[in-house]
Structure formats: C-alpha cells, structure tokens
Design a protein around this motif. Structure first.
Motif, PDB file in Angstrom:
ATOM      1  N   ARG A  21      10.724   2.889 -16.030  1.00  0.00           N
ATOM      2  CA  ARG A  21      11.073   2.188 -17.263  1.00  0.00           C
ATOM      3  C   ARG A  21      10.792   3.082 -18.472  1.00  0.00           C
ATOM      4  O   ARG A  21       9.969   3.994 -18.417  1.00  0.00           O
ATOM      5  N   THR A  22      11.434   2.759 -19.575  1.00  0.00           N
ATOM      6  CA  THR A  22      11.164   3.464 -20.830  1.00  0.00           C
ATOM      7  C   THR A  22      10.406   2.583 -21.816  1.00  0.00           C
ATOM      8  O   THR A  22      10.057   3.038 -22.905  1.00  0.00           O
ATOM      9  N   ARG A  23      10.142   1.329 -21.437  1.00  0.00           N
ATOM     10  CA  ARG A  23       9.400   0.398 -22.286  1.00  0.00           C
ATOM     11  C   ARG A  23       8.683  -0.599 -21.379  1.00  0.00           C
ATOM     12  O   ARG A  23       9.031  -0.735 -20.199  1.00  0.00           O
ATOM     13  N   PRO A  24       7.696  -1.322 -21.883  1.00  0.00           N
ATOM     14  CA  PRO A  24       6.990  -2.300 -21.055  1.00  0.00           C
ATOM     15  C   PRO A  24       7.933  -3.396 -20.580  1.00  0.00           C
ATOM     16  O   PRO A  24       8.964  -3.666 -21.212  1.00  0.00           O
ATOM     17  N   PRO A  25       7.598  -4.085 -19.494  1.00  0.00           N
ATOM     18  CA  PRO A  25       8.462  -5.149 -18.980  1.00  0.00           C
ATOM     19  C   PRO A  25       8.620  -6.332 -19.938  1.00  0.00           C
ATOM     20  O   PRO A  25       9.627  -7.027 -19.898  1.00  0.00           O
ATOM     21  N   ILE A  26       7.611  -6.564 -20.793  1.00  0.00           N
ATOM     22  CA  ILE A  26       7.660  -7.680 -21.738  1.00  0.00           C
ATOM     23  C   ILE A  26       7.561  -7.134 -23.158  1.00  0.00           C
ATOM     24  O   ILE A  26       6.622  -6.401 -23.482  1.00  0.00           O
ATOM     25  N   THR A  27       8.532  -7.477 -23.998  1.00  0.00           N
ATOM     26  CA  THR A  27       8.539  -7.034 -25.394  1.00  0.00           C
ATOM     27  C   THR A  27       8.901  -8.204 -26.296  1.00  0.00           C
ATOM     28  O   THR A  27       9.354  -9.251 -25.829  1.00  0.00           O
ATOM     29  N   THR A  28       8.727  -8.006 -27.591  1.00  0.00           N
ATOM     30  CA  THR A  28       9.063  -9.063 -28.540  1.00  0.00           C
ATOM     31  C   THR A  28       9.335  -8.476 -29.918  1.00  0.00           C
ATOM     32  O   THR A  28       8.988  -7.324 -30.199  1.00  0.00           O
TER      33      THR A  28
END
Length: 306
Positions: free
Chosen positions: A182-189
C-alpha cells in the motif's frame, strides 16, 4: 525473542520503558490477539503501575524533535511527520519549549506524535504547558498509553510476535510494518466544512478498534472502555488527517470508531464531537476505507469514500 504471542520482558521494554509494566505484561502473556494484549496493557498501565513507573517510562523517550543517532527506529517513525515538517525556527522553538516543559514538570513532554506535524506538536506543547502538574502527569500517562498501544501493534505485526491463530480473531499483517504494498494506511479520513465550503483544519481525530471480537458493540452495549486506541492526528490545511495507523497489506477485521473533536473547531455548534462506527469484514481486509466527515455547526454526514 517472543513467539506465538508470548512476550518477554525485553520485548515489552521496547514498547514501554517501565520495568514494572514490562514484567506484568510479560507475565500476563501469551495473548491470542493484539486486542487481548492491548486490553491487558491498558489494565496494567492504569491500575498496577504507580507514578514512579510512569516516570520511568517517560524517561525512556527522547525529547520530541531529537535527531540523535541513539533514538530508536520506532521513535524516528513516530516522529517522522514532525521531523519532516520542522523548519530551523520551529526546531529551535521546540527545543526551547521542551526545556521549559521539563523544568516545570520534571519529565519529558509526552505526546503520541504519529502523523502530527511540527507546528501541531509545538502548539500542543504550549497548550499543555499551562496545565497544573497533576493534570499534566495524568495527560502524559495517557499519551504514553497511546504510544504503548501503537508499539504493541508493531510488535505483533513483526515476525517476532505471531499470536496463535484464533477462529474469528484479527488477521495480522503478513509483513513487517513498513513493508506493505500500500501507499497509504488502510483507514483514512478528511473533514470538509460544508457551511464554509472549505477544508476544516485543526480538528483532532482519533481512531479506535473494538477490543472484544466475541461481543461486538451494539446499541445496547456501549461500553466506553471497550475501545482501544489505534492512532490520533490533527487535520491539516487540506482537511486531511495525518497517518492514523501503520501502512499494512491487511487490516484486522472488526469494528472501528473514528472520532472528531469538533468542539474546538466550532465551539458554538450543536455537536461537541462526532463519532462514526464502522465494520471491516473478514473478506475486506485488503480494501481501503476512507471515512470522511462533512460537518456544519448543526449537522454532519459521512460516507465510505475511496
């Protein structure tokens, strides 16, 4: 070295520098899951470790912004956002305020810095400097607990600590933290101020996971102690939160709660804070979950984005 959920004292000392805490958590292992380990850690830290143990744990941390070669890999990872956003003037001001803080309270400024920029950390340091010593001691202990829970996740995500398989239990990362595709965490906001038509910056965001996989949260089961902190941050000028969790290929299934402290952003609004609970199912662990907040003083909404 820990194996199959069994923790040694040395394992735990990487997570928390209190020897009393380390001995108690190691004695309580093995753990069937990360959630079980976090639950035990919270109980021990808050109920069995005294003030001297708290101070011993604080002393194991470098001052925020320290770049010495002696700083541990985990410390560098946790402070990466702060270090990468610190200008020369901000770094100097952080050093000065760290010294003032230590002189007043007698211990290093404790903050769960994961995902927080240097200006955010500095603003929080200045705000908490005004606290009474007893209030600040308790606040610092809560920050240490957040760091402890984050590091336990890293410990369990490594090959050194693989909890025994549990039917229906969390799925741990197949790779060490930081090696994800991944290039970002699984959970974002992110947060959008729909009343102004602009991003909402400066809103505190907390991500938590429900601890008990056998008894999920429900309308009639709203135990506030049933949630374990995963990470926290503050929205930036684009309204986006900093990193709330590690970047891993597979996120643990279960119930998550993302909360927004809207009272500081809109003190005259109707909602002092907003909490959103959502579920990640076992067949969704490789997916991405973007859970934004669209906020106004008297209403809010959300959706699952990409």
């Amino acid at each position: 070295m820990a194996t199959r959920g069994q923790l040694s004292v040395d394992d735990v000392l990487r997570v928390n520098g209190s020897r009393r805490f380390a001995a108690a958590l190691a004695a309580a292992s093995p753990f069937a899951s990360l959630a079980d380990a976090r639950l035990a850690a919270r109980r021990i830290w808050l109920n069995e470790v005294d003030v001297n143990g708290w101070l011993e744990a604080f002393a194991a941390h470098p001052a925020i912004g320290t770049t010495s070669s002696s700083v541990s890999k985990w410390c560098k990872e946790e402070q990466s956002a702060a270090l990468s956003t610190a200008t020369d003037s901000t770094a100097q001001e952080l050093a000065e305020w760290n010294a003032r803080y230590r002189e007043k309270f007698g211990f290093v400024f404790m903050i769960c810095a994961s995902g927080r920029t240097a200006p955010e950390v500095l603003a929080e340091l200045k705000r908490r400097y005004e606290n009474r010593p007893i209030v600040e001691l308790e606040g610092a202990a809560q920050e240490e607990l957040k760091i402890t829970e984050l590091r336990l996740a890293k410990l369990f995500a490594s090959e050194a600590v693989a909890p025994p398989p549990v039917v229906g239990g969390p799925i741990q990362s197949e790779k060490a933290a930081g090696s994800s595709n991944r290039t970002r965490p699984p959970i974002t906001t992110h947060v959008l101020d729909v009343a102004r038509g602009s991003p909402a910056s400066g809103i505190e965001v907390h991500l938590e996971m429900w601890k008990d996989a056998s008894a999920p949260p429900s309308f009639n089961n709203q135990d506030f102690n049933g949630w374990a902190t995963v990470g926290s941050s503050v929205t930036n000028n684009d309204g986006r939160s900093g990193q709330l969790m590690d970047i891993v290929d597979r996120v643990a299934p279960g119930f998550y709660r993302i909360s927004f402290n809207t009272s500081k952003y809109a003190p005259s609004g109707f909602f002092p804070y907003v909490s959103i609970i959502f579920e990640i199912k076992k067949n969704q662990t490789t997916e991405h979950f973007h859970v934004p907040l669209l906020h106004s003083p008297f209403s809010f909404t959300t959706y699952r984005g990409s």
